[in-house]
Structure formats: structure tokens, C-alpha cells
Motif scaffolding. Structure first.
Motif, mmCIF file in Angstrom:
data_model
loop_
_atom_site.group_PDB
_atom_site.id
_atom_site.type_symbol
_atom_site.label_atom_id
_atom_site.label_comp_id
_atom_site.label_asym_id
_atom_site.label_seq_id
_atom_site.Cartn_x
_atom_site.Cartn_y
_atom_site.Cartn_z
ATOM 1 N N LEU A 215 42.262 37.588 39.427
ATOM 2 C CA LEU A 215 40.815 37.797 39.407
ATOM 3 C C LEU A 215 40.477 39.110 38.719
ATOM 4 C CD1 LEU A 215 37.982 36.815 40.465
ATOM 5 C CD2 LEU A 215 38.422 38.262 42.472
ATOM 6 N N ALA A 216 39.565 39.073 37.759
ATOM 7 C CA ALA A 216 39.203 40.267 36.993
ATOM 8 C C ALA A 216 38.271 41.178 37.788
ATOM 9 C CB ALA A 216 38.540 39.866 35.684
ATOM 10 N N TYR A 217 38.434 42.471 37.584
ATOM 11 C CA TYR A 217 37.550 43.486 38.171
ATOM 12 C C TYR A 217 36.096 43.172 37.829
ATOM 13 C CZ TYR A 217 35.592 48.233 38.884
ATOM 14 O OH TYR A 217 34.849 49.310 39.282
ATOM 15 N N GLY A 218 35.863 42.733 36.599
ATOM 16 C CA GLY A 218 34.498 42.433 36.173
ATOM 17 C C GLY A 218 33.868 41.277 36.914
ATOM 18 N N ASP A 219 34.681 40.460 37.608
ATOM 19 C CA ASP A 219 34.167 39.323 38.368
ATOM 20 C C ASP A 219 34.093 39.609 39.863
ATOM 21 O OD1 ASP A 219 33.916 37.773 36.053
ATOM 22 O OD2 ASP A 219 35.985 37.050 36.207
ATOM 23 N N MET A 220 34.241 40.878 40.231
ATOM 24 C CA MET A 220 34.158 41.270 41.639
ATOM 25 C C MET A 220 32.802 41.885 41.947
ATOM 26 S SD MET A 220 37.899 43.021 42.289
ATOM 27 C CE MET A 220 39.425 42.132 41.977
ATOM 28 N N THR A 221 32.437 41.884 43.226
ATOM 29 C CA THR A 221 31.243 42.582 43.672
ATOM 30 C C THR A 221 31.515 44.081 43.712
ATOM 31 O OG1 THR A 221 31.829 42.534 46.015
ATOM 32 C CG2 THR A 221 30.668 40.596 45.128
ATOM 33 N N GLU A 222 30.472 44.860 43.869
ATOM 34 C CA GLU A 222 30.647 46.307 43.912
ATOM 35 C C GLU A 222 31.528 46.718 45.091
ATOM 36 O OE1 GLU A 222 30.773 50.031 42.731
ATOM 37 O OE2 GLU A 222 29.842 48.401 41.584
ATOM 38 N N ALA A 223 31.341 46.080 46.244
ATOM 39 C CA ALA A 223 32.154 46.417 47.420
ATOM 40 C C ALA A 223 33.622 46.081 47.173
ATOM 41 C CB ALA A 223 31.631 45.675 48.642
ATOM 42 N N GLN A 224 33.882 44.945 46.546
ATOM 43 C CA GLN A 224 35.261 44.563 46.236
ATOM 44 C C GLN A 224 35.882 45.517 45.222
ATOM 45 O OE1 GLN A 224 34.372 40.639 44.881
ATOM 46 N NE2 GLN A 224 34.335 39.733 46.940
ATOM 47 N N ARG A 225 35.084 45.946 44.246
ATOM 48 C CA ARG A 225 35.586 46.892 43.253
ATOM 49 C C ARG A 225 35.979 48.216 43.900
ATOM 50 N NH1 ARG A 225 30.967 45.993 38.531
ATOM 51 N NH2 ARG A 225 31.612 43.872 37.941
ATOM 52 N N GLN A 226 35.221 48.622 44.897
ATOM 53 C CA GLN A 226 35.552 49.871 45.584
ATOM 54 C C GLN A 226 36.917 49.776 46.265
ATOM 55 O OE1 GLN A 226 32.200 50.728 48.184
ATOM 56 N NE2 GLN A 226 31.423 52.233 46.735
ATOM 57 N N ILE A 227 37.202 48.639 46.888
ATOM 58 C CA ILE A 227 38.498 48.465 47.542
ATOM 59 C C ILE A 227 39.614 48.474 46.498
ATOM 60 C CG2 ILE A 227 39.909 46.995 49.029
ATOM 61 C CD1 ILE A 227 37.269 45.803 50.107
ATOM 62 N N LEU A 228 39.389 47.769 45.377
ATOM 63 C CA LEU A 228 40.404 47.754 44.323
ATOM 64 C C LEU A 228 40.633 49.161 43.771
ATOM 65 C CD1 LEU A 228 42.375 46.307 42.483
ATOM 66 C CD2 LEU A 228 40.460 45.735 40.961
ATOM 67 N N SER A 229 39.572 49.928 43.617
ATOM 68 C CA SER A 229 39.717 51.301 43.124
ATOM 69 C C SER A 229 40.538 52.142 44.103
ATOM 70 C CB SER A 229 38.340 51.932 42.914
ATOM 71 O OG SER A 229 37.631 51.263 41.891
ATOM 72 N N LEU A 230 40.308 51.957 45.396
ATOM 73 C CA LEU A 230 41.107 52.678 46.394
ATOM 74 C C LEU A 230 42.569 52.264 46.319
ATOM 75 C CD1 LEU A 230 38.685 52.562 49.473
ATOM 76 C CD2 LEU A 230 39.303 54.581 48.131
ATOM 77 N N LEU A 231 42.798 50.973 46.094
ATOM 78 C CA LEU A 231 44.173 50.478 46.000
ATOM 79 C C LEU A 231 44.871 51.062 44.770
ATOM 80 C CD1 LEU A 231 46.401 48.707 47.099
ATOM 81 C CD2 LEU A 231 45.355 46.741 45.937
#
Length: 322
Positions: A215-231
């Protein structure tokens, strides 16, 4: 500042070594096995930590602490703690000295090139479940390949029962997976079965085509992107601040929306639940697996597709001095 301090720290260590130790620790930057590495048990080229005196050990620790963030250095030394638990090796004395220890003989320090000269040089610390590679080229630093693993991932018995290693790498992965909507989950969950190991293994050059896209970052919600950024931060945050910041800048400049998150295996945490994920983009690649020894054995790796071993820095350096 990090480069100058690291250079001084390495030179201080080299100045403290005997001729026999220097012969083991030093190698030309262009040595044929420069890009050879592994996270499996066994001997490596270099000087075993067990052959360092307590004073020399402190100098070696200083090198690691300058190249890594405070958390990154703690993660690196925790690998050795896990090895003590795994092997049933008697704990180190309270002073922490590695001199003559069985465990210290499993980890090897190496310096390639001349830190005092103008040409590229590197240092590395290698052993079971630990591979730190730092390359310095004309004042710039590359920090990959970088591998940290742990067996056990969670201590199930003994005086340290309940202690976890690389906990955030696991917890944030599950948090992101559980934050996905059903349609997103269909894209991110690439296989019900986790692979037995990271897919890029310890290849000298990481091949991103081995990975599932996800799943691409561009297809995530802002909240999901924040978790991915933390990861992602769990990986790049192992490096000293300026190095991690440069890596994050590279990720964003190359198009953070192109990063992908892929998951394989069990979707709930727990000992025995085999699981794996990857995060990949134009420059950044991270893999994590917890699949061996009843899914209580973690491997995690950070690769820079463009600049492992300082490849991109070296190309620019040699072009400028041609």
C-alpha cells in the motif's frame, strides 16, 4: 561536527592499539571484501571486542555512540544483551569489560581506509544480529547497510522475563496494519504466509524487486501516514541526528508518496504468530521479520537503495576528483 568527532574517536582508538591489534582492525578501503557482510553467527574480519582492554573498549563505545543516536546505540548494545540470554553466557562483570569474554569474541570492529587522510574511509561493527556500517566521504556520511536483530524478541523465562527487544518496530507495524480500512488491507496484506527471513538477506546490493509493493503512502489517510512516519523513524532514528535528518530529507525529496507498506503472515501479535513487513521507496528500504524460533526472533534491516556503502557519495567524490 559528527564527522570530525568520529574521526578523532577512531584515531584515538587506533593510537591505543598494539601492532597485533592494528593488523586485525585495519584494512584498505578498497579491500575485496569491503561489501561482504552477514548477520548470521560466525567470525568476521576485524578485531574482536574481547581483545580490547577496558580502556580501549570505552574508545570503541565512543565511536558507536557518535555514529548512532542514543537510542540507536542502546539498540546495538541490546543485541549483545539478547545474545547473553540466548547462549546462556555468564553475564559480564559490573564494570562491563569485554576483555577476554566469550561474547566479546563474537563481535568484530574494523576500520577501512585512513581516517586521518582526505580519501574515503569507513568503520564497521559486525557480529551475530548486528551490522553497523558507517562510510565517510569528503565530510558526508552513509550509515547503511544497517541490521539489528534479536533472539529472543521477548524473554519468556529467567530473571529478565518480559523484557522485549525491538518492541517499537513490532508494535508500530501492527498499529499501522490495524489502522487500515478493509480495502487498504487487501492491498497491504500481500501474503497469508510470512517469509522465513528478510527477502534481501545480506546481499551486498539490495534488490527492491524482491519485495512486494504493498500500500502506497499516498493512498493512506493522514493518521495512517503519521504511524508510518513513526515506524520509518524507528530505523532512520538509529543514526546520529544529522544522518537521520539527511535520510528523511532524501525520502521526502524522492517522493514520500511513493513509499509502500507490505505485510505478510499473521495479523495479530503474540509469540508463535509469524509476521513480516517491508517499507520501500525510491531510496529507502526497511524489512522486518519475526518468523523463526516460534516467532520470537526478530530481524530488522535498513538499506539505502542509492547510497549503501556510500555508493552515491563515492560516485560524486570520484567524479569531482577525476
Amino acid at each position: 561536527m559528527v564527522v570530525a568527532q568520529t574521526q578523532d574517536a577512531v584515531l584515538d582508538l587506533l593510537a591505543s592499539l598494539s601492532p597485533e591489534q592494528l593488523e586485525k582492525v585495519k584494512a584498505p578501503f578498497g579491500t575485496p571484501d569491503h561489501q561482504a557482510w552477514t548477520y548470521l553467527p560466525g567470525d568476521r574480519p576485524g578485531l574482536p571486542l574481547a581483545e580490547l582492554t577496558p580502556a580501549q573498549q570505552q574508545l570503541a563505545q565512543r565511536i558507536v555512540e557518535l555514529g548512532c543516536s542514543q537510542r540507536g546505540a542502546a539498540d546495538a548494545w541490546a543485541v549483545l544483551d539478547a545474545e547473553v540470554i540466548l547462549r546462556g553466557i555468564p553475564a559480564l562483570p559490573e564494570s562491563g569489560d569485554w576483555e577476554g569474554s566469550v561474547l566479546g569474541g563474537r563481535y568484530f570492529l574494523r576500520v577501512l581506509g585512513d581516517p586521518a587522510g582526505p580519501e574515503p574511509w569507513a568503520w564497521r561493527l559486525n557480529g551475530h544480529h548486528l551490522a553497523l556500517h558507517v562510510t565517510v566521504v569528503a565530510g558526508a556520511v552513509a550509515f547503511t547497510p544497517q541490521f539489528i536483530g534479536s533472539n529472543p524478541a521477548q524473554v519468556l523465562s529467567g530473571p529478565e522475563t518480559g523484557r522485549r527487544f525491538l518492541a517499537a518496530e513490532q508494535d508500530l507495524g501492527f498499529e499501522l496494519l490495524h489502522a487500515l480500512e478493509p480495502g487498504q488491507l487487501e492491498v497491504a496484506l500481500v501474503s497469508p504466509e510470512a517469509p522465513d527471513d528478510i527477502l534481501t538477506r545480506h546481499d551486498p546490493v539490495a534488490d527492491p524487486s524482491l519485495l512486494h509493493r504493498g500500500l502506497a503512502y499516498g493512498d493512506m489517510t493522514e493518521a495512517q501516514r503519521q504511524i508510518l512516519s513513526l515506524l520509518i523513524g524507528q530505523y532512520v532514528g538509529r543514526a546520529a541526528g544529522p544522518i537521520g535528518l539527511q535520510t528523511w530529507n532524501d525520502i521526502t525529496e524522492q517522493g514520500i508518496e511513493r513509499l509502500t507498506f507490505a505485510w505478510a503472515g499473521e495479523t495479530q501479535p503474540g509469540v508463535g504468530n509469524r509476521h513480516y513487513y517491508s517499507i520501500a521507496g525510491p531510496t529507502f528500504l526497511a524489512e522486518y521479520d519475526n518468523t523463526q524460533d516460534n516467532a520470537n526472533h526478530i530481524h530488522s534491516v535498513w538499506r539505502d537503495i542509492r547510497n549503501d556503502w556510500g555508493t552515491d557519495l563515492l560516485a560524486n567524490h570520484y567524479a569531482a576528483h577525476r
